[in-house]
Design a protein around this motif. Structure first.
Motif, short mmCIF file in Angstrom:
data_model
loop_
_atom_site.label_atom_id
_atom_site.label_comp_id
_atom_site.label_asym_id
_atom_site.label_seq_id
_atom_site.Cartn_x
_atom_site.Cartn_y
_atom_site.Cartn_z
N TYR A 298 6.63 3.98 -0.34
CA TYR A 298 5.68 2.59 0.34
C TYR A 298 6.18 2.15 1.60
O TYR A 298 5.41 1.32 2.10
CB TYR A 298 5.90 1.45 -0.79
CG TYR A 298 5.23 1.61 -2.25
CD1 TYR A 298 3.84 1.01 -2.04
CD2 TYR A 298 5.75 2.34 -3.27
CE1 TYR A 298 3.07 1.20 -3.25
CE2 TYR A 298 4.68 2.49 -4.14
CZ TYR A 298 3.34 1.86 -4.30
OH TYR A 298 2.94 2.02 -5.34
N ALA B 200 -1.69 -3.96 1.12
CA ALA B 200 -2.85 -3.34 0.69
C ALA B 200 -4.20 -3.84 1.21
O ALA B 200 -5.22 -3.35 0.78
CB ALA B 200 -2.65 -3.52 -0.95
N ARG C 36 1.01 -1.08 -0.10
CA ARG C 36 0.00 0.00 0.00
C ARG C 36 0.91 1.11 -0.19
O ARG C 36 1.88 1.46 0.73
CB ARG C 36 -0.81 0.02 1.26
CG ARG C 36 -1.80 1.23 1.52
CD ARG C 36 -2.42 1.00 2.70
NE ARG C 36 -3.22 -0.03 2.97
CZ ARG C 36 -4.49 -0.18 2.81
NH1 ARG C 36 -5.24 1.04 2.21
NH2 ARG C 36 -5.25 -1.28 2.76
N PRO D 2 -5.16 -0.29 7.93
CA PRO D 2 -3.98 0.21 7.81
C PRO D 2 -3.56 1.73 8.37
O PRO D 2 -2.33 1.86 8.66
CB PRO D 2 -4.36 0.77 6.17
CG PRO D 2 -5.85 0.75 6.17
CD PRO D 2 -6.14 -0.16 7.08
#
Length: 445
Positions: A147, A323, A118, A328
């Motif tokens: 990233y 991802a 992600r 997250p």
């Protein structure tokens, strides 16, 4: 620690790979305990810190986080480095990817292309860009998008044996390639049967660190690069690439290098005068050589010409967020805490602070891409042999991390070894590498 010792040349057909069911079952994606209201979020972190000091070093800050945070907990999972890329890909395909991943930066393009990583939120990307060396940031980025947080960073320099150079009447380490060759020929020794007693310059087929790693370090020092800027072709067949292959070929043909010798064992036994390798080796040599470690020196990589622009290779790892993670925001917050929050450092002078990750890496003999942390943690009385690696953070060049980078590196190693062992000429090795790597990286997009 370093990937240069451990890269495995794994297949690019990652989704077709099959692993034992225990590997898939050993860790699943983020979950919330028993699922009852009020249960903490439990994030999984998958790395190669599977045993010994590495496992203990990572578990320390994780335990600290868990003790001070009620809403979010972190659970570590680990596999051996040789299984890490395969495990990332297979678990992702099975819907069992960990929330937080600790990949070798060489794989980032492949992981991004496969939808595993992600992108870092803008505020984290800004912190990373501001806090780390340019090479570390580039290694943690794909197509300009950050990233993850860089963790371990390894730069390359020249190790040399002071005693062997002194016995050959040489005052100090070489600064140019001409001096490197002269030193290599003067320090090399063979017995009357032609068996190598001392390599002047250590070339070895034992692993990537002394095959691909040192070749790319010399290539960077010559102003060259392995893969083009757009990532779609190789740039090894260039004047700089030819100069590196010519140099290594001459060293082998004239008897200064013996690629069949395990350079790790030979150097610490006083059977290698010089070798290019990464900074992780310093702590290992200090432990294994005892009093003989006083003979070890480290210098910046020699340049083709004395007035050239200094450059070398860097490799590294990063921590990023899956991802597919359901949490997250919580994962990024943990990474910020681990990698950017400064805490007191006992070994530093009063008031000294560094990040938890920097302290972790130094505790196991490694470096991070935070030069300010490294200078604070290493201090004025640290091993002088670490300074060239720290200085190299400012001018090192990261490995290319395009989607086909792992396979491209494996192909390069195969052709370098063919050159060293006389199976290919310099021209053949360059042509074959260009053809094979061009095909690999172009079809990876």
């Amino acid at each position: 620690m370093t990937p240069a010792r451990r890269t495995s040349g794994l297949s690019r057909r990652h989704f077709a790979l099959a692993l034992p069911s225990t590997l898939l079952a050993s860790g699943c994606a983020s979950h919330q305990g028993t699922g009852q209201p009020g249960d903490p979020i439990v994030l999984t972190l998958l790395s190669h810190y599977a045993s010994g000091v590495l496992k203990e070093a990572l578990q320390g800050p994780v335990d600290e986080w868990n003790a001070s945070h009620d809403r979010v907990k972190v659970q570590t999972k680990a596999v051996e480095f040789t299984d890490l890329l395969t495990t990332f890909m297979v678990r992702q395909a099975a819907g069992q990817g960990a929330d937080i991943l600790h990949p070798y930066c060489l794989w980032n393009g492949q992981l991004v292309q496969a939808g595993v990583l992600r992108p870092a939120p803008w505020e984290h990307a800004e912190e990373i860009t501001r806090g780390y060396s340019e090479a570390a940031v580039d290694a943690a980025s794909v197509d300009g998008q950050v990233y993850g947080y860089p963790t371990e960073v390894q730069t390359y320099a020249l190790y040399y044996n002071k005693r062997l150079l002194r016995e050959a009447g040489i005052d100090g380490p070489p600064r140019t390639w001409r001096e490197l060759e002269e030193t290599a020929y003067r320090t090399a020794r063979r017995d009357r049967y032609g068996n190598t007693l001392v390599q002047g310059f250590g070339l070895s087929t034992v692993d990537d660190s002394t095959t691909v790693g040192q070749t790319l370090a010399l290539l960077n020092a010559a102003g060259g690069r392995f893969v083009s800027k757009d990532g779609r072709s190789t740039a090894i067949d260039s004047p700089a690439g030819r100069a590196v292959f010519d140099l290594e070929h001459r060293l082998v043909v004239r008897g200064a290098s013996a690629p069949g010798v395990n350079v790790y064992k030979a150097f610490r036994s006083g059977q290698v005068a010089m070798v290019v390798s990464a900074g992780w080796w310093t702590g290992s040599l200090k432990t294994l050589m005892g009093k003989d470690y006083r003979d070890v020196g480290v210098a910046p990589l020699p340049l083709p010409e004395a007035d050239g622009k200094r450059a070398t290779l860097s490799t590294g790892f990063m921590l990023g967020v899956n991802a597919a993670s359901k949490h997250p925001r919580a994962a990024w917050e943990f990474l910020r805490w681990l990698n950017t929050e400064k805490v007191n450092v006992k070994s530093a002078k009063e008031g000294g602070k560094a990040t938890r990750m920097s302290s972790l890496q130094v505790s196991v003999g490694s470096l991070t891409g935070r030069a300010d942390d490294m200078r604070r943690l290493l201090g004025a009385h640290s091993d002088a042999n670490l300074r060239p690696f720290l200085d190299a953070l400012a001018y090192s060049v990261p490995e290319p991390n395009v989607p086909g980078a792992q396979q491209a590196k494996s192909l390069l190693r195969k052709n370098i070894e063919a050159l060293w062992t006389g199976q290919q000429s310099v021209d053949q090795a360059l042509r074959t590498t260009r053809r094979q790597v061009d095909r690999e990286v172009s079809r990876s997009w």
